[in-house]
Write an enzyme that holds these catalytic residues in place. Structure first.
Site, short mmCIF file in Angstrom:
data_model
loop_
_atom_site.label_atom_id
_atom_site.label_comp_id
_atom_site.label_asym_id
_atom_site.label_seq_id
_atom_site.Cartn_x
_atom_site.Cartn_y
_atom_site.Cartn_z
N THR A 1 0.85 -1.19 0.00
CA THR A 1 0.00 0.00 0.00
C THR A 1 0.89 1.24 0.00
O THR A 1 1.98 1.21 0.57
CB THR A 1 -0.90 0.09 1.26
OG1 THR A 1 -0.06 0.01 2.42
CG2 THR A 1 -1.93 -1.02 1.31
N SER B 1 1.44 4.57 1.74
CA SER B 1 1.04 5.01 3.08
C SER B 1 0.14 6.24 2.99
O SER B 1 0.08 6.92 1.97
CB SER B 1 2.28 5.36 3.91
OG SER B 1 3.13 4.26 3.99
N HIS C 1 3.37 9.83 5.76
CA HIS C 1 4.52 10.29 4.98
C HIS C 1 5.06 11.60 5.58
O HIS C 1 6.27 11.79 5.69
CB HIS C 1 4.12 10.51 3.51
CG HIS C 1 4.03 9.24 2.71
ND1 HIS C 1 3.16 9.09 1.66
CD2 HIS C 1 4.71 8.08 2.79
CE1 HIS C 1 3.31 7.88 1.13
NE2 HIS C 1 4.24 7.24 1.81
N ASP D 1 13.20 -1.63 -3.29
CA ASP D 1 12.03 -2.48 -3.08
C ASP D 1 12.35 -3.85 -3.68
O ASP D 1 13.15 -3.95 -4.61
CB ASP D 1 10.78 -1.89 -3.75
CG ASP D 1 9.51 -2.39 -3.08
OD1 ASP D 1 8.89 -1.63 -2.31
OD2 ASP D 1 9.13 -3.57 -3.31
N ASP E 1 16.73 -6.83 -1.60
CA ASP E 1 16.23 -7.06 -0.24
C ASP E 1 16.65 -5.90 0.65
O ASP E 1 17.82 -5.78 1.01
CB ASP E 1 16.78 -8.39 0.30
CG ASP E 1 16.15 -8.74 1.65
OD1 ASP E 1 15.44 -7.88 2.23
OD2 ASP E 1 16.37 -9.88 2.11
N GLY E 2 15.67 -5.09 0.97
CA GLY E 2 15.94 -3.88 1.75
C GLY E 2 16.46 -4.15 3.14
O GLY E 2 17.02 -3.25 3.78
N THR F 1 9.41 -8.51 4.27
CA THR F 1 9.40 -9.97 4.15
C THR F 1 10.37 -10.48 3.11
O THR F 1 11.03 -9.71 2.42
CB THR F 1 8.01 -10.46 3.69
OG1 THR F 1 7.69 -9.77 2.48
CG2 THR F 1 6.95 -10.25 4.73
N1 SAH Z 1 6.64 3.86 1.35
C1 SAH Z 1 5.91 3.04 0.41
C2 SAH Z 1 5.34 1.88 1.18
C3 SAH Z 1 5.04 0.70 0.37
S1 SAH Z 1 4.40 -0.70 1.31
C4 SAH Z 1 4.81 3.88 -0.20
O1 SAH Z 1 4.24 4.70 0.52
O2 SAH Z 1 4.51 3.72 -1.38
C5 SAH Z 1 5.87 -1.53 1.79
C6 SAH Z 1 6.79 -1.89 0.68
O3 SAH Z 1 7.85 -2.65 1.23
C7 SAH Z 1 6.17 -2.73 -0.44
O4 SAH Z 1 6.35 -2.06 -1.65
C8 SAH Z 1 6.97 -4.04 -0.39
O5 SAH Z 1 7.20 -4.58 -1.67
C9 SAH Z 1 8.27 -3.58 0.26
N2 SAH Z 1 9.05 -4.63 0.93
C10 SAH Z 1 8.61 -5.59 1.79
N3 SAH Z 1 9.64 -6.36 2.18
C11 SAH Z 1 10.75 -5.89 1.55
C12 SAH Z 1 12.13 -6.28 1.54
N4 SAH Z 1 12.57 -7.31 2.27
N5 SAH Z 1 12.98 -5.56 0.80
C13 SAH Z 1 12.55 -4.52 0.04
N6 SAH Z 1 11.27 -4.10 0.01
C14 SAH Z 1 10.37 -4.78 0.76
#
Ligand code: SAH
Length: 222
Positions: free
Chosen positions: A60, A62, A67, A112, A145-146, A218
């Site tokens: 989603t 946010s 933000h 992401d 992977d963040g 995740t």
């Molecule tokens: N700040 C974004 C939030 C998106 S929701 C906005 O307002 O648009 C959270 C995001 O985290 C998703 O896009 C999901 O794909 C990402 N995410 C979840 N786990 C992640 C990981 N391990 N590494 C990178 N991105 C991840």
């Protein structure tokens, strides 16, 4: 009372947030006014509603007030020229806001793990007039992977995490500059925002800000 700030245009949304006392600094309000949220949502009816909105892939965008809240906390570290990492950059919305504050001489990296979201966020940023910033490298969106951060472009003056980690990922702490600040939701069922500060000597302190509910950070397979 998030919905109270909703508007029918971007400027109305920002003006209503200002009226409701969401902003303490003009920098955040000015930056958010430059970012048209309609460019970062899937459902255009949600563009100026002060609530999260689905962007596919269980993610989603946010709510605007979240933000704003995150940006306000990071603001002391978002000087022009600063480096910022946005983990779970999703729609790309916050990358745009951070860019308008750290300016062309700064650097914003969004990361992401969903390749489709990375590609879509780049389109969103271009539609929002930030093609030049992407070309110059002032904004970069990478797929990965963040939880491991993105050491290549670090250390970062500010790190924003847009998804909740069960525990604080050490690589992100390591990639914080000294001084630097991270805004990160942490926890499984019960989540809190942690404000992680690294001082000029490298000492790390943590402060819990508030209870929240974020999408989990995740494995991509999930
Ligand atoms: N700040 C974004 C939030 C998106 S929701 C906005 O307002 O648009 C959270 C995001 O985290 C998703 O896009 C999901 O794909 C990402 N995410 C979840 N786990 C992640 C990981 N391990 N590494 C990178 N991105 C991840």
């Amino acid at each position: 009372m998030a919905w109270r700030s909703s508007g029918s245009t971007n400027s109305e949304l920002i003006a209503n947030m200002a009226k409701n006392g969401i902003f303490s600094a003009t920098e955040v309000q000015t930056a958010m006014a430059k970012v048209d949220r309609a460019n970062y949502v899937v459902n255009k009816r949600d563009a100026y509603v002060d609530a999260p909105s689905p962007i596919g892939h269980d993610a989603t965008i946010s709510a605007p007030h979240m933000h704003a809240y995150a940006t306000e906390y990071l603001l002391p570290f978002l000087k022009p020229g600063a480096k910022v990492l946005d983990v779970g950059s999703g729609s790309g919305y916050l990358c745009a806001v951070f860019h308008h504050i750290v300016a062309e001489q700064g650097k914003v990296v969004g990361i992401d793990h969903i390749p489709e979201l990375v590609r879509w966020s780049v389109e969103n940023l271009k539609r929002d007039g930030l093609g030049q910033a992407l070309d110059s490298g002032a904004i970069e969106v990478v797929c990965g992977d963040g939880r491991q951060g993105y050491a290549n472009a670090g250390p970062y003056d500010a790190i924003h995490v847009g998804a909740a980690a069960p525990t604080l990922p050490q690589p992100l702490v390591d990639q914080l500059a000294a001084p630097g600040r991270m805004f990160i939701p942490v926890g499984d069922v019960a989540q809190v925002i942690l404000l992680v500060d690294k001082d000029a000597q490298g000492n790390v302190t943590k402060k819990e800000l508030m209870d929240v509910r974020y999408v989990p950070l995740t494995d991509r397979k999930k």
